[in-house]
Motif scaffolding. Structure first.
Motif, PDB file in Angstrom:
ATOM      1  N   UNK A 310      86.741  52.633 -77.569  1.00  0.00           N
ATOM      2  CA  UNK A 310      87.518  53.868 -77.589  1.00  0.00           C
ATOM      3  C   UNK A 310      87.758  54.357 -79.011  1.00  0.00           C
ATOM      4  N   UNK A 329      82.235  53.849 -75.959  1.00  0.00           N
ATOM      5  CA  UNK A 329      82.275  53.611 -74.526  1.00  0.00           C
ATOM      6  C   UNK A 329      81.210  54.447 -73.806  1.00  0.00           C
ATOM      7  N   UNK A 330      80.820  55.579 -74.428  1.00  0.00           N
ATOM      8  CA  UNK A 330      79.829  56.452 -73.783  1.00  0.00           C
ATOM      9  C   UNK A 330      78.452  55.827 -73.755  1.00  0.00           C
ATOM     10  N   UNK A 337      80.441  48.198 -69.423  1.00  0.00           N
ATOM     11  CA  UNK A 337      81.770  48.763 -69.191  1.00  0.00           C
ATOM     12  C   UNK A 337      82.611  47.790 -68.386  1.00  0.00           C
ATOM     13  N   UNK A 344      95.902  49.935 -71.060  1.00  0.00           N
ATOM     14  CA  UNK A 344      96.644  50.795 -71.978  1.00  0.00           C
ATOM     15  C   UNK A 344      98.113  50.420 -72.030  1.00  0.00           C
ATOM     16  N   UNK A 354      97.612  63.543 -60.278  1.00  0.00           N
ATOM     17  CA  UNK A 354      97.518  64.208 -58.979  1.00  0.00           C
ATOM     18  C   UNK A 354      96.926  63.325 -57.884  1.00  0.00           C
ATOM     19  N   UNK A 363      88.717  53.448 -57.238  1.00  0.00           N
ATOM     20  CA  UNK A 363      87.595  54.202 -57.803  1.00  0.00           C
ATOM     21  C   UNK A 363      86.845  53.393 -58.875  1.00  0.00           C
ATOM     22  N   UNK A 367      82.821  52.756 -58.927  1.00  0.00           N
ATOM     23  CA  UNK A 367      81.933  53.163 -60.009  1.00  0.00           C
ATOM     24  C   UNK A 367      81.231  51.972 -60.670  1.00  0.00           C
TER      25      UNK A 367
ATOM     26  N   UNK B  87      84.322  67.479 -74.615  1.00  0.00           N
ATOM     27  CA  UNK B  87      84.164  66.084 -74.218  1.00  0.00           C
ATOM     28  C   UNK B  87      83.098  65.347 -75.026  1.00  0.00           C
ATOM     29  N   UNK B  88      82.340  66.069 -75.847  1.00  0.00           N
ATOM     30  CA  UNK B  88      81.216  65.400 -76.491  1.00  0.00           C
ATOM     31  C   UNK B  88      81.644  64.346 -77.512  1.00  0.00           C
ATOM     32  N   UNK B  89      82.711  64.645 -78.280  1.00  0.00           N
ATOM     33  CA  UNK B  89      83.125  63.659 -79.272  1.00  0.00           C
ATOM     34  C   UNK B  89      82.250  63.672 -80.511  1.00  0.00           C
ATOM     35  N   UNK B  90      81.149  64.429 -80.505  1.00  0.00           N
ATOM     36  CA  UNK B  90      80.316  64.560 -81.697  1.00  0.00           C
ATOM     37  C   UNK B  90      80.538  65.949 -82.261  1.00  0.00           C
ATOM     38  N   UNK B 157      90.184  58.604 -71.384  1.00  0.00           N
ATOM     39  CA  UNK B 157      89.614  57.344 -71.882  1.00  0.00           C
ATOM     40  C   UNK B 157      89.526  56.324 -70.757  1.00  0.00           C
ATOM     41  N   UNK B 160      86.619  57.053 -68.558  1.00  0.00           N
ATOM     42  CA  UNK B 160      85.358  56.648 -69.196  1.00  0.00           C
ATOM     43  C   UNK B 160      85.166  55.148 -69.089  1.00  0.00           C
ATOM     44  N   UNK B 164      83.430  56.594 -64.895  1.00  0.00           N
ATOM     45  CA  UNK B 164      83.468  57.822 -64.099  1.00  0.00           C
ATOM     46  C   UNK B 164      82.383  58.786 -64.586  1.00  0.00           C
ATOM     47  N   UNK B 165      81.862  59.617 -63.669  1.00  0.00           N
ATOM     48  CA  UNK B 165      80.783  60.525 -64.035  1.00  0.00           C
ATOM     49  C   UNK B 165      81.325  61.687 -64.864  1.00  0.00           C
ATOM     50  N   UNK B 168      83.013  64.484 -62.816  1.00  0.00           N
ATOM     51  CA  UNK B 168      84.358  64.171 -62.335  1.00  0.00           C
ATOM     52  C   UNK B 168      85.367  64.227 -63.469  1.00  0.00           C
ATOM     53  N   UNK B 173      89.291  66.100 -63.908  1.00  0.00           N
ATOM     54  CA  UNK B 173      90.446  65.773 -64.736  1.00  0.00           C
ATOM     55  C   UNK B 173      90.744  66.850 -65.776  1.00  0.00           C
TER      56      UNK B 173
END
Lengths: 497, 273
Positions: A310, A329-330, A337, A344, A354, A363, A367, B87-90, B157, B160, B164-165, B168, B173
């Motif tokens: 993160x 993380x991406x 993962x 946290x 929500x 979930x 995933x 959302x890219x972060x770059x 975070x 991620x 999650x895709x 989504x 979110x």
């Protein structure tokens, strides 16, 4: 701890009589009465969900939406003395785009005070020695400084009653002790304080009177020595019980277990370029728990976030089972993962507001472990129940759960994917003793049976003692081996690297 | 439900007229004298001696459909762009996605519409596409500014971390978190599109001068405003009612419920009881 000789009670500043708050069939508070007196510190203690926050907010005239309220709340003085509120996360009530000095001077002007009033408030809250404080924005202050800034604001408004919600959340023991002393001094000036806290040390050190709540009722009232004289019991079952029969061969700590996580030369920076971590190295074996301690701002959270992917602004290598772990993380696939998970500190902000909490837990299993939604639902219900959270309660969205309940759900969401390495960031902060014990017991069990490697970031000496095999301390972004810097006096080996 | 009444009423009349009006309009009657009242014409006659009521019934569809289609198109293009950028972060990807739009934002939308209209006759579909495209930079900017804060929250975070895709995270979110901002923006954006379409029609772009169109009606019948005001006032009121009502509806639907949920910090110090 002070004993006997409590202050003579001053005039009554606020009184709550027979307060009863319910929402539909749920009774949040059931006939609580309490007094806040000048010069005294009153503490509200009790497990999560026992009605502490609801009772305290009643003093501020705030009630949950749709609540039916009976009983009286009265404040002394014509029109009632103003009541100050220091919330658990004080940053949320400070205007983020104004500097601290402006925030204080504006309030002083509205309430008829000048620079002298601001100076006094800063002095009373021990902020006057912080250099350049008035020029900083709230996000440039530490949590403790934000808290004292909110206190200073309360003093400027002439508040005679101050409500502080879990004030020691996320603070190290030294800071917590300073805070207790600050509360005593504020009380000595004639302020009445109402503390809401799970931190029994803080309560013992600062409170004159304790009100113990359970299920919305005041079950015990009196001086801390009497109310808090609980039968001594261990926080968790002994850290290393005899190895239980386990599905996997129980890994023994020490050289035999494989190294899961190996970190070398980790240097991390803030967006501005300031270095937070210098060349940190550590290694973590399967079935081992390394506790990470250190003062607020020493970089503990950043280290945890680097490992979780993160905080990608870092250099150095992180090996998971001998393979390099992508920085962000991406770039980590599902397998990685699932292997490294992070819990946290602020559980509430880590859940979408929500969706039902249990769905969010399930979930993660859908995933990362390819479960069907119904399998995942059943699994998360079982896991939540094992962590002491009623699955029916978890079917509500986060707003319907207390902080302690969400913390358990947050842990469940990380554990359900079956991680090999789990980073926990201050997860016992602000929890009551029972919740903490059940969480720690569960973690200890996972560590021993499933070989979970734990990096346990914590200020909580009892939790660290109960769970950790080794302790390392971060100071100024450098990791110090535990044997020389162990803060809690346990014998341990130094982490390698 | 009662709090919706005013907005709903204001929107319903123009919207129903725009969508259902052409069905009720009937055939063209004999032309009368320009700018007269009465004589079988409830709202009088217009500059060409046609029945104003029939023109009103026919004239809503082009304006409303084009404006709504343009707004929807603008959002369909701008929102994914803004979410992707946030959302890219770059930083360089973010710049690449948004900088070109900042150049476009400097070109006045009406100028662009007029330029294109001179080069080629756009027609209603072309006009909708054109107006929708001119809204993209503005929408993307507002949505991106709101999404940046929402995308840096711990909950994103956490999503991620749990694999999650992107869809989504972005739509379930981030877009959900900023929905109030988006709705407020969409309201003003629809009004902007309405005015742009109306102005274009007013200037004769994309429509013939005698078309039944609320905006064209306002323009063409101005000359007779003091002889026969209805030919101007009724279409003008309908356009104003639609835009005002839309904004009221969005405001009401998104008004924060009163009171506070547990957990959220309520007030700073000095919250006097």
């Amino acid at each position: 701890m002070r004993t006997g000789g409590r202050r003579v009670s001053g005039p009554e500043l606020a009184a709550v009589d027979g307060l009863r708050v319910r929402i539909g069939p749920r009774v949040l508070v059931d006939g609580v009465s309490l007094r806040v007196r000048a010069g005294r510190v009153t503490a509200l203690v009790g497990p999560s969900g026992s009605g502490k926050t609801t009772t305290a907010l009643a003093l501020l005239g705030a009630y949950p939406e749709g609540a039916r309220v009976s009983g009286t709340v009265s404040l002394a003085g014509a029109g009632g003395a103003p009541v100050g509120h220091v919330p658990q996360h004080p940053g949320t009530v400070l205007n983020p785009v104004r500097r601290a000095g402006v925030l204080l001077r504006d309030l002083a002007r509205v309430h008829g005070g000048g620079p002298e009033a601001v100076r006094r408030a800063l002095h009373d809250t021990e902020l006057s020695e912080v250099e350049g404080l008035l020029r900083r924005y709230p996000h440039q202050l530490s949590g403790g400084q934000q808290q004292r800034l909110v206190l200073a604001q309360a003093l400027l408004t002439g508040a005679r009653v101050i409500v502080a919600d879990e004030p020691t959340t996320g603070q190290d023991p030294a800071a917590a002790r300073r805070l207790a002393a600050l509360f005593r001094r504020l009380a000595a000036r004639g302020t009445g304080l109402l503390l809401l806290s799970h931190d029994l040390d803080l309560v013992r050190e600062s409170a004159d009177e304790v009100v113990l709540l359970a299920d919305g009722r005041a079950v015990r009232v009196g001086p801390p020595d009497e109310v808090l004289r609980v039968p001594a019991r261990p926080v968790v079952p002994p850290a290393r019980s005899a190895p239980a029969p386990a599905p996997v061969p129980a890994p023994t700590s020490g050289a035999a277990a494989p190294v899961r996580l190996d970190v070398t030369g980790l240097t991390a920076r803030h967006p501005g370029g300031a270095v937070v971590l210098h060349e940190v190295g550590l290694s973590l074996r399967a079935g081992e728990c390394l506790a990470l301690t250190g003062r607020t701002g020493s970089g503990k959270t950043t280290l945890g976030r680097c490992l979780a992917g993160l905080h990608p602004r870092h250099e150095g290598t992180v090996l998971l089972d001998g393979e390099p772990l992508p920085r962000s993380v991406r770039q980590r696939g599902r397998r990685r993962l699932a292997a490294v998970q992070y819990v946290f500190q602020d559980a509430r902000s880590a859940f979408a507001d929500h969706r039902p909490v249990i769905d969010q837990v399930a979930r993660a299993a859908v995933r990362l472990r390819g479960r069907t939604p119904s399998e995942a639902g059943a699994e998360s219900a079982a896991l939540l129940a094992a962590l002491g959270l009623d699955p029916a309660k978890a079917a509500r969205p986060p707003a319907g759960l207390s902080g302690g309940e969400l913390q358990r759900a947050s842990l469940a969401r990380a554990l359900i994917v079956g991680p090999a390495v789990l980073v926990c960031d201050e997860i016992t902060a602000g929890l009551d003793a029972d919740t903490r014990a059940s969480i720690l017991a569960h973690l200890a069990d996972r560590r021993d049976r499933a070989g979970l490697a734990l990096l346990f970031v914590s200020h909580d000496p009892a939790a660290v003692d109960a769970l950790a095999d080794r302790v390392a301390t971060l100071a100024d972004g450098r990791l110090h081996p535990a044997s020389t810097a162990h803060p809690f006096g346990r014998q341990d080996t130094a982490p390698p690297g | 439900m009662r709090r919706y009444a005013l907005g709903l009423g204001l929107v319903a009349v123009p919207l129903l007229l725009a969508l259902g009006g052409p069905l009720l309009a009937g055939g063209p009657g004999p032309r009368g004298v320009s700018f007269t009242a009465g004589a079988g014409h409830w709202l009088g006659t217009d500059f060409a001696g046609r029945d104003v009521l029939r023109q009103v019934l026919l004239g809503g569809r082009p304006v409303v459909l084009v404006a709504v289609a343009a707004t929807v198109l603008g959002y369909a293009l701008a929102l994914p762009l803004a979410l992707a950028a946030s959302l890219t972060g770059r930083t360089w990807v973010e710049e690449l996605l948004l900088r070109p739009l900042d150049v476009l934002i400097a070109v006045p939308a009406l100028l662009l519409v007029l330029l294109v209209a001179t080069a080629a006759e756009p027609g209603p579909v072309g006009l909708a596409v054109l107006v929708g495209l001119t809204a993209v930079p503005d929408i993307a900017r507002v949505a991106h500014a709101a999404a940046v804060a929402a995308a840096s929250r711990p909950v994103v975070e956490a999503l991620r971390l749990h694999g999650e895709s992107w869809w989504r995270i972005a739509f379930g979110q981030v877009a959900r978190t900023i929905r109030r901002t988006l709705a407020a923006d969409a309201g003003t954006r629809l009004v902007g599109a309405l005015y742009l379409v109306a102005t274009a029609a007013f200037l004769g772009v994309g429509v013939r001068p005698d078309t039944a169109d609320w905006a064209v009606m306002v323009d063409r019948n101005r000359a007779g405003l003091f002889l026969q005001p209805w030919a101007v006032v009724v279409p003008a009121l309908l356009v104003a009612g639609l835009s005002t009502g839309t904004n009221l509806l969005f405001d009401t639907a998104l008004a924060r419920p009163r009171g506070r949920g547990p957990g959220a910090g309520r007030c700073g110090p000095g919250a006097a009881a």
